[in-house]
Enzyme design. Sequence first.
Site, PDB file in Angstrom:
ATOM      1  N   ARG A   1       1.097  -0.857  -0.314  1.00 46.59           N
ATOM      2  CA  ARG A   1      -0.056  -0.572  -0.303  1.00 46.59           C
ATOM      3  C   ARG A   1       0.819   0.956   0.114  1.00 46.59           C
ATOM      4  O   ARG A   1       1.393   1.201   0.483  1.00 46.59           O
ATOM      5  CB  ARG A   1      -0.979  -0.395   1.271  1.00 46.59           C
TER       6      ARG A   1
ATOM      7  N   GLU B   1      -4.016   7.117  -4.227  1.00 51.04           N
ATOM      8  CA  GLU B   1      -4.349   6.982  -5.123  1.00 51.04           C
ATOM      9  C   GLU B   1      -6.219   7.772  -5.532  1.00 51.04           C
ATOM     10  O   GLU B   1      -7.046   7.569  -4.864  1.00 51.04           O
ATOM     11  CB  GLU B   1      -4.802   5.786  -5.213  1.00 51.04           C
TER      12      GLU B   1
ATOM     13  N   HIS C   1      -1.953   0.256  -9.443  1.00 55.20           N
ATOM     14  CA  HIS C   1      -1.937  -0.511  -8.475  1.00 55.20           C
ATOM     15  C   HIS C   1      -3.202  -1.882  -9.885  1.00 55.20           C
ATOM     16  O   HIS C   1      -4.345  -1.721  -9.717  1.00 55.20           O
ATOM     17  CB  HIS C   1      -3.906   0.227  -8.189  1.00 55.20           C
TER      18      HIS C   1
END
Length: 342
Positions: free
Chosen positions: A249, A278, A296
């Site tokens: 993450r 994000e 991602h």
Amino acid sequence: MGSSGRPKVLQLGLVEHAHETWSSIGEIADIIVPKATNRDELIAECRSGAFDGVKVAYRTFYSVTGLVDTELIAALPSSLRFICHCGAGYDSIDIPACTDRSILVSNTPTAVDDATADLNIWLMLGALRNLSSSMTALRAGTWRGNPPPAFGHDPQGKVLGILGMGGIGRNMAKKALAFGMRIRYYNRTRLAEDLERECEAEFVDFETLLRESDVLSLNLPLNPQTRHSISKPQFAIMKKGIVIVNTARGAVIDEAALVDALADGTVSSVGLDVYENEPEIHPGLVTNPSVLLVPHMGTWTVETQTKMEEWAMGNVRVALAEGRLRSVVPEQKGMAEMWVGL
Ligand SMILES: *[C@@H]1O[C@H](CO)[C@@H](O)[C@H](O)[C@H]1NC(C)=O
Ligand SMILES: *[C@@H]1O[C@H](CO)[C@@H](O)[C@H](O)[C@H]1NC(C)=O
């Protein structure tokens, strides 16, 4: 219970792959799909009573819920006992808040390990080779670029330091062995001997990992304790010219500090799949040619998405049948049986 006398399941997010499995859930439960197209509408719909009586919620990362935080949890019906999240990382769900409301949460461990570790390897090799700039140069019509980039580096013989030795970290270790790397790791709790041996990984303390790794791979979950695990003080003791890869993450690294560490040469190159905010990315990363970036995509494959959906739906089924979850999150292990038989 629904009017049919069957339990109710709330579907938060789309089913993209495991349609048959979802239909089979539909045979034993009434599946309720919200009309809401955004978070505010969803909260209003919750408050209207549209989901009253719902026992289990199935949720995907991209559902309109946004964060499952105290605001949303307060709006969800009091009948809700289980949230079956389709994803390995569950930092988008406030676990203590769920615990306060006696809602059990599951994730999809193991289902994501191969796909995430595969991308991790790809990013690592790409960062070692500094492929980002030449890929851009080629598309811009200048072949390798003018001047061509410096030579890259081979993984063979390099020390790979893995921070966070769960399923993904161990999968990464085994794959990296095939590239001739020497594996070291740090995990808050040392692994059992057989697991350590399986991935030929040597346990070291966090500081040694930072000091001696040629490549650092971040494979730890994001939670309040792991946020900014890598920040200024950690960059300060890293081996000069280290390569960093992150498929965990974004917020496990302090992104601004990473930009500085790239600028002063502490970090030579980076491969990133995840970002602190994000879909926003720090401009200092986007403009740096030594940074290899993907948006991602760690689990973005048909096979793995299907496995994750199947896994999460398996949790829905067990929740309905037995009042428990197959993979309750570790924070709730102690209360995993609270709804059994009720
Ligand atoms: C990667 O290539 C670019 C473009 O040549 C260069 O500016 C950068 O310094 C290189 N990075 C490394 C780590 O070699
Ligand atoms: C790594 O450490 C965490 C935190 O203590 C622990 O929950 C986990 O079980 C450890 N991983 C392994 C594979 O032992």
